[in-house]
Design an enzyme around this catalytic site. Structure first.
Site, PDB file in Angstrom:
ATOM      1  N   CYS A 109     -16.191  -2.300 -42.722  1.00  0.00           N
ATOM      2  CA  CYS A 109     -15.861  -0.878 -42.505  1.00  0.00           C
ATOM      3  C   CYS A 109     -17.130  -0.027 -42.476  1.00  0.00           C
ATOM      4  O   CYS A 109     -18.011  -0.186 -43.319  1.00  0.00           O
ATOM      5  CB  CYS A 109     -14.940  -0.396 -43.630  1.00  0.00           C
ATOM      6  SG  CYS A 109     -14.521   1.354 -43.512  1.00  0.00           S
TER       7      CYS A 109
ATOM      8  N   CYS B 199       0.831  -1.205   0.000  1.00  0.00           N
ATOM      9  CA  CYS B 199       0.000   0.000   0.000  1.00  0.00           C
ATOM     10  C   CYS B 199       0.866   1.256   0.000  1.00  0.00           C
ATOM     11  O   CYS B 199       1.724   1.418   0.867  1.00  0.00           O
ATOM     12  CB  CYS B 199      -0.935  -0.005   1.206  1.00  0.00           C
ATOM     13  SG  CYS B 199      -2.321  -1.131   0.961  1.00  0.00           S
TER      14      CYS B 199
ATOM     15  N   CYS C 175     -15.859   5.472 -40.770  1.00  0.00           N
ATOM     16  CA  CYS C 175     -15.718   6.567 -39.809  1.00  0.00           C
ATOM     17  C   CYS C 175     -14.452   7.383 -40.061  1.00  0.00           C
ATOM     18  O   CYS C 175     -14.369   8.546 -39.680  1.00  0.00           O
ATOM     19  CB  CYS C 175     -15.718   6.038 -38.377  1.00  0.00           C
ATOM     20  SG  CYS C 175     -14.257   5.059 -37.951  1.00  0.00           S
TER      21      CYS C 175
ATOM     22  N   CYS D 231       2.865   1.365 -45.334  1.00  0.00           N
ATOM     23  CA  CYS D 231       2.438   0.795 -44.048  1.00  0.00           C
ATOM     24  C   CYS D 231       3.609   0.123 -43.336  1.00  0.00           C
ATOM     25  O   CYS D 231       4.247  -0.780 -43.883  1.00  0.00           O
ATOM     26  CB  CYS D 231       1.319  -0.227 -44.286  1.00  0.00           C
ATOM     27  SG  CYS D 231       0.761  -1.045 -42.770  1.00  0.00           S
TER      28      CYS D 231
ATOM     29  N   ASN E  73       0.199  -4.471  -6.057  1.00  0.00           N
ATOM     30  CA  ASN E  73      -0.595  -3.602  -5.209  1.00  0.00           C
ATOM     31  C   ASN E  73      -0.836  -2.329  -6.017  1.00  0.00           C
ATOM     32  O   ASN E  73      -0.467  -2.246  -7.189  1.00  0.00           O
ATOM     33  CB  ASN E  73       0.146  -3.315  -3.903  1.00  0.00           C
ATOM     34  CG  ASN E  73      -0.812  -2.862  -2.797  1.00  0.00           C
ATOM     35  OD1 ASN E  73      -1.564  -1.912  -2.975  1.00  0.00           O
ATOM     36  ND2 ASN E  73      -0.778  -3.541  -1.657  1.00  0.00           N
TER      37      ASN E  73
END
Lengths: 447, 432
Positions: free
Chosen positions: B346, B139, B349, B379, B204
């Site tokens: 597709c 903690c 958008c 690409c 934690n």
């Protein structure tokens, strides 16, 4: 009052007052803050978004929705209003299902577009509720422009001109400004006094004087306006209504649908409005739907829309048609009126079935009759009182470019001008663009 | 249905889903509800030393980060260890374990860093019937300022020392819970191992400030105009946790040390990923705090179905991805992929276009009709378009076959070759 939907004839108060009041509240209730956040979260913030392209006023929809999503609806409203000063009314009356929302990629993805119209209303209502007018005038130019017609086109034109620093005087034949926003919109699409509130809010820009009960050709002439002003914009709409051209059209209770819609909008107490037990509306557009649905909401037992062509050709959108049928309106297609029967008042309307053939629409010879205590004509409006000397095309004022008429110094836009879809939003775009063109012309002339 | 019975460090539980030491496991009432809902075990919320209980703030304890539709992605807390008397907790633990003998009951502990304190607390919990202890060295708020929690977890020597004390004074299995607020998770894990820990659990919470109140200019959660850092958890921290779990699982020194995976486990899929990355079981908190205990039912059904479909046992899943978790230098530089857009899926958008055009490699073409296509000669297969596309599987990375020519580089796709042998690597050349 003991009238009911079954009471014969044309009578008021067919429904209890509370039912009537409920029938004429918001057809689509406004989104609350939570609903708006949820709806806004669905926007994908598309690149070069198709919804912007589909909007006649090219509102940057993804931007304003993102501004709502990030807790700044006032900024969202400014984004909307900078493109469309009547964005509040357009949010209510635009056939979004055939414009922005049809183009929304989520319509393609899952058949449920982002609720752009309702989000736009959320943003504009939020800002207008504060009484804030987000635009200020530029330095005065000393130029004066006359705007004829205080409907959507005229108001958009006047506001943009005032913003540019010109002084504008608007002339409108009716007792109130707003045009079809005030007189031509179904009550449940713009409840309360929204049209007037919006006009008042718009006029906060300053520099605009509105003169009502001033009709072009009756109270003021185009020549006078040309002499007194640096430019003139004509946006007087279509005051005439097409006739049925069927015998018996002159019978009592045969009316123009636009007059009924206007009367209904102006009536504070809907229980005083008489409505027939059997109502027939002839036409296939939004005016027909608005007249029919509102007749039903007033308590008519049977309301029928009759359209002469195929249902697919109706100019009312599928959404509007569904709205009508879900309200209990029957839609009959492929039937044209041939006679209005009755003894003094209309009692029946006779129709002939039609069929599309190689030579156009023909009646088949088979006829039928519908009972009718009231018959509403909604088969299109026409331009009346067009000033002499201005070229017309297809019965409307011919315009090129940003609303330029055949006469230098005179622009036109909205329903009275050629082109466009006769939508509120198209009228706003035309008024705005004409104002930009007028501004450019006036500034060029000054230098 | 696959058998989900778990035998983590010899502790049997009907499934590998435990509730982490946190508010959901603070008292008998909650833990009984958790067991009724189907949780395999709990790590009881951290107990402190005998004496006056610790005190919590009386203002907000949590801050949050949300995604679309206010979906909770990250939660931050400034709550301390249990603020209830030690004896009350111990009596409750005893009762619950007695009624649910088949469930794992682990007690989380945090006492001052001296031998007597640890000896004392271990003595007190001895007869509760608990199956093991978890040492809270994690903690990062409140208790750390008092020399406990992450203050211990950030010093490997302390971890080793305390772990050794615990193993000396107790026969119970000992799990050491690690803090992610360190430069490397390996030294703390190695220290736990040296100290004799039976397992480590991680992560934690992460030291964090979730937001700032822009009216009062205070970090949130705001207590009377002030805020302090808290511990961050929930789906947002899962990537941090997965990496740390994997690092321990694959390292020569720590390999084989059982791991209880914690950090943003929200669905069965998250759990399966932790297991594949080397965790023997998982602990959950935020998901339960967001949706309630019932979510374990989805975790159970989902993991069972997955194991059935893969014809795998739970043990066979554990660590399955570890051999494939390598250093960057071991990645195959001759593995060439190109983005491919499924035009039927597709929705136009254009988010892939905006991302690629504005921020990446200008490798997507947009036609006037809003048809988006990949320019294979530009690409680099960065995967950003895949990640921003709102439609699942619309954009995929397609591997170029060996022998094909990459239109971007003009090079023929060859056999496996990594950075260690790459001509541009000065170290590679020096080694030759």
């Amino acid at each position: 009052m003991s009238n009911s939907p079954l009471t014969p004839g044309v009578v008021p108060g067919r429904l209890p007052a509370d039912v009537l009041a409920g029938n004429f509240t918001d057809h689509e209730p406004p989104l609350d803050g939570h609903e708006a956040r949820v709806a806004a979260d669905r926007c994908y913030f598309c690149h070069d978004a198709p919804c912007i392209t589909a909007c006649p006023t090219s509102i940057d929809i993804p931007l304003f929705i993102r501004q709502i999503a990030t807790g700044t609806p006032d900024a969202a409203a400014r984004t909307i209003l900078s493109q469309n000063i009547l964005g509040g009314m357009c949010a209510r009356v635009c056939p979004t299902e055939t414009l922005c929302e049809e183009a929304c990629v989520r319509e393609a993805a899952e058949g449920k577009p982002v609720e752009i119209g309702r989000l736009q209303r959320f943003a504009t209502d939020t800002l207008m509720a504060k009484g804030v007018h987000p635009f200020a005038r530029a330095a005065a130019t000393g130029k004066r422009v006359a705007v004829v017609g205080a409907g959507p086109a005229g108001l958009a034109c006047a506001h943009r001109l005032a913003m540019k620093g010109h002084d504008v005087v608007m002339f409108d034949a009716r007792p109130k400004a707003g045009g079809l926003n005030e007189y031509g919109i179904a009550q449940y699409k713009a409840v309360g006094d929204f049209a007037q509130d919006e006009v008042d809010w718009l006029l906060q820009i300053g520099g605009i004087t509105v003169k009502t009960r001033m009709a072009l050709g009756r109270d003021v002439s185009l020549a006078q306006l040309q002499a007194e002003y640096d430019a003139v914009f004509l946006g007087m709409g279509l005051a005439g209504v097409n006739a049925l051209r069927a015998p018996g059209e002159e019978r009592v209770n045969v009316r123009n649908a636009v007059d009924f819609i206007a009367e209904l909008r102006q009536a504070k107490d809907k229980s005083m409005l008489p409505v027939g037990r059997d109502v027939v509306v002839i036409g296939g557009g939004m005016t027909a739907v608005d007249a029919a649905v509102q007749s039903k909401l007033l308590g008519a037992e049977n309301v029928t829309i009759v359209y002469r062509r195929d249902q697919a050709k109706m100019s009312a959108s599928g959404y509007e048609q569904e709205h009508a049928t879900s309200a209990g309106v029957r839609i009959i297609c492929n039937a044209a009126p041939v006679a209005v029967h009755g003894n003094g008042a209309v009692a029946e309307v006779e129709f002939a079935y039609t069929a599309e053939g190689p030579d156009g629409l023909k009646t088949t010879g088979e006829t039928f009759r519908l009972k009718a205590d009231q018959l509403y004509k909604a088969i299109g409006q026409t331009l009346t009182g067009a000033p002499e000397g201005i070229a017309l095309t297809g019965g409307k004022i011919a315009v090129t470019g940003a609303g330029r008429t055949s006469v230098a110094g005179i622009w036109a836009g909205g329903d009275c001008a050629s082109g466009g879809d006769d939508l509120t939003v198209t009228a706003v775009a035309e008024g705005r663009d004409a104002a930009e063109d007028i501004h450019a012309a006036l500034m060029a002339a000054r230098t | 249905m696959a058998d989900l019975t778990s035998h983590f460090i010899g502790i049997k539980s009907p499934n590998p889903f435990w509730l982490a030491s946190a508010p959901p496991t603070d008292k008998e009432y909650n833990v009984r509800r958790a067991f009724e809902a189907g949780w395999g075990g709990v790590v009881w919320k951290t107990l402190g030393s005998e004496g006056p209980p610790i005190v919590n703030v009386n203002g907000p304890r949590y801050g949050a980060i949300w995604g679309a539709d206010r979906r909770l992605l990250g939660l931050n807390n400034i709550e301390l260890i249990t603020d209830r008397p030690l004896e009350v907790n111990l009596a409750e633990i005893r009762r619950v374990k007695k009624d649910y003998p088949d469930r794992a009951m682990i007690i989380s502990l945090m006492v001052p860093c001296d031998e007597e304190s640890w000896k004392d607390i271990l003595y007190r919990i001895e007869d509760t019937g608990a199956d093991g202890v978890e040492l809270n060295f994690g903690c990062p708020h409140g208790m750390a300022e008092r020399g406990m929690g992450s203050a211990v977890g950030q010093v490997p020597e302390y971890i080793e020392m305390v772990t050794a004390w615990v193993k000396h004074y107790s026969k119970m299995p000992c799990i050491v819970k690690l803090t992610p607020n360190v430069t490397s998770i390996l030294p703390p894990a190695m220290a736990a191992k040296r100290g004799g820990a039976d397992a480590v659990s991680l992560i934690n919470t992460v030291k964090s400030v979730t937001n700032v109140d822009l009216d009062n200019f205070s970090p949130f959660p705001m207590i009377d105009g002030k805020g302090s850092h808290g511990g961050y958890c929930g789906p947002a921290v899962k990537p941090i946790a997965l990496n740390m779990v994997g690092e321990i699982a694959r390292h020569d020194v720590t390999r084989g040390l059982p791991i209880s995976g914690i950090g943003g486990v929200t669905t069965w899929r998250d759990a399966a990923e932790f297991l594949a990355m080397g965790a023997g079981n998982v602990q959950v908190c935020t998901a339960a705090m967001t949706y309630g205990f019932k979510i374990v039912q989805e975790m159970i059904s989902g993991l069972s179905q997955y194991l059935d479909e893969k014809h795998m046992t739970l043990d066979q899943l554990v660590g399955r991805a570890v051999p494939n978790f390598v250093e960057w230098q071991d990645l195959n530089l001759n593995y060439v992929t190109k983005a491919h857009i499924d035009q039927d899926a597709c929705i136009s958008c254009g988010r892939c276009y905006a991302a690629c055009e504005d921020t990446s490699h200008q490798a997507i073409d947009m036609s006037p009709e809003r048809v988006f296509t990949v320019k294979a000669d530009e690409c680099v297969a960065c995967n950003l378009c895949v990640n921003v596309c709102p439609v699942d599987n619309c954009i995929t990375m397609v591997e170029m076959p060996k022998g094909a020519t990459d239109p971007r580089t003009g090079k023929v796709v060859g056999d496996y070759a990594n950075w260690t042998t790459h001509p541009n690597n000065p170290s590679a050349q020096a080694a030759e």
